[in-house]
Design an enzyme around this catalytic site. Structure first.
Site, PDB file in Angstrom:
ATOM      1  N   ARG A 152     -19.740  14.884   0.883  1.00 43.09           N
ATOM      2  CA  ARG A 152     -18.734  14.191   1.705  1.00 43.09           C
ATOM      3  C   ARG A 152     -17.601  13.621   0.835  1.00 43.09           C
ATOM      4  NH1 ARG A 152     -21.731  16.237   4.876  1.00 43.09           N
ATOM      5  NH2 ARG A 152     -22.338  15.406   6.913  1.00 43.09           N
ATOM      6  N   SER A 220     -21.401  10.284  11.692  1.00 46.85           N
ATOM      7  CA  SER A 220     -22.129   9.390  10.776  1.00 46.85           C
ATOM      8  C   SER A 220     -21.182   8.321  10.240  1.00 46.85           C
ATOM      9  CB  SER A 220     -22.673  10.164   9.575  1.00 46.85           C
ATOM     10  OG  SER A 220     -23.552  11.169   9.984  1.00 46.85           O
ATOM     11  N   GLU A 316     -18.928   6.482   5.443  1.00 43.07           N
ATOM     12  CA  GLU A 316     -18.520   7.882   5.389  1.00 43.07           C
ATOM     13  C   GLU A 316     -17.200   8.052   6.119  1.00 43.07           C
ATOM     14  OE1 GLU A 316     -18.120  11.996   6.333  1.00 43.07           O
ATOM     15  OE2 GLU A 316     -18.997  10.785   7.898  1.00 43.07           O
TER      16      GLU A 316
END
Ligand code: EPU
Length: 328
Positions: A152, A220, A316
């Site tokens: 990520r 998320s 995130e």
């Protein structure tokens, strides 16, 4: 003032001073002054407050497919929708992206956080990313290596954050296809076809993850944290059921969903914000939430995880306040 509420999937009420839609002509960038936020479909960023600057909404469209002896090369404009691209590939017998089906967002945003799901990450397919430097209007082509992809993560979140706009993504998709079905519920599929994986990923996502068209969310909220083997071993003394995914010789990744679930946050509400009852890594907005409530909920989770497991959870999603990026 321009409303941003429908331009980010979390749906908090927020405005910007300017809102500019850009198709294929990026020359407008030269004339923009003050803080700038570049927006695709707004599925991985949350406007916590009114943004004191200009929001550039990328609407560039178009894609080309070239066939080579052992791979397809796709050159895709950043304003294309990611899932539509996956669907297009499936319809044209170009297989490999099926594990990444139904991820919300645009193609141009996908390399920024190196989207990933069910054992596959986008960087496996990226040949190059084409971008325009905001201050000069110059075009740059970054190789896969120069993008510095991680979990990520990419150079676009680091050195190049706020400096470039991604205009095109060039993918190389090998013709030789191999199923990636080792992750979780995909392992139930025995010798699956690409279509079976595509359909199963869609079914899992629909069952577990809230649909941003129905309830505000940005997927998320936190990353799955990396912990050293030593730290993991000490945690296992107290929590023998704590799962982990191997990363390298020295560290493992621990599911943040497990940590949050274990601390009893599942379903917990704070004003209009809720920790999702099925997937606690996702925070949702019932339409009445505000930025302060979201920050409060996220910080409560972060603090309790830190105090209990000595693990620091990083967000995130990208959080945007009045002047730009906000850290948790
Ligand atoms: N878990 C619990 N309780 C729950 C849910 C999950 O303990 O209520 C634990 C279980 O041990 C489970 C583990 O968490 O095995 C992992 O859960 P899941 O498979 O749902 O995946 P995740 O780690 O929570 C990551 C990605 C998702 C991606 C899935 C599938 C991150 C931050 N998230 O979630 O990506 O779809 O894996 O690959 O890496 C996103 O980035 O927005 C996103 C949704």
């Amino acid at each position: 003032m321009h409303s941003l509420t429908s331009l980010h999937t979390f749906g908090l009420t927020a405005h910007s001073k300017q809102l500019i839609s850009v198709d294929n002509d990026f020359s407008i960038l030269e004339y923009i002054e003050g803080p700038l936020w570049v927006l695709g479909e707004g599925s991985n960023c949350i406007f916590l407050d009114d943004f004191d600057g200009s929001v550039i909404k990328i609407d560039s469209k178009g894609k080309t497919v070239e066939e080579f002896s052992d791979y397809y090369q796709l050159t895709v404009s950043s304003g294309e929708n990611w899932h539509q691209l996956v669907r297009f590939c499936m319809q044209n017998n170009i297989f490999g992206l099926e594990n990444l089906a139904l991820i919300p967002g645009s193609v141009g945003a996908a390399p920024i956080q190196n989207i990933g799901a069910y054992g596959v990450e986008l960087n496996q397919f990226i040949k190059e990313v084409v971008c325009t430097e905001i201050s000069t209007g110059e075009k740059h082509i970054l190789s896969n290596e120069e993008c510095q992809f991680g979990y990520r993560d990419s150079v676009f979140k680091r050195h190049l954050a706020g400096k470039v706009i991604i205009t095109q993504v060039v993918l190389h998709i090998p013709k030789r296809w191999q199923a990636c079905n080792h992750y979780g519920e995909l392992a139930k599929l025995k010798q699956p076809s690409p279509e079976q994986i595509f359909n199963q990923v869609i079914a899992i996502r629909k069952a577990k993850l809230p649909d941003p068209n129905e309830i505000g969310n940005a997927g998320s909220f936190f990353k799955n944290p990396l912990v050293s083997n030593k730290h993991y071993a000490s945690l296992q003394c107290d929590w023998p059921d704590l799962p982990c995914f191997p990363v390298d010789h020295n560290s493992v990744k621990v599911p943040a969903a497990w940590l949050i679930d274990h601390l009893g946050f599942k379903g917990k509400q704070l004003g209009g914000i809720q920790c999702h009852p099925n997937q606690p890594l996702v925070l949702t907005n019932n339409g009445q939430g505000n930025g302060a409530e979201l920050l409060e909920m996220a910080r409560q989770i972060q603090t309790k995880v830190e105090n209990t497991f000595s693990i620091h959870l990083e967000n995130e999603v990208r959080l945007i306040g009045k002047k730009g990026l906000v850290m948790l």
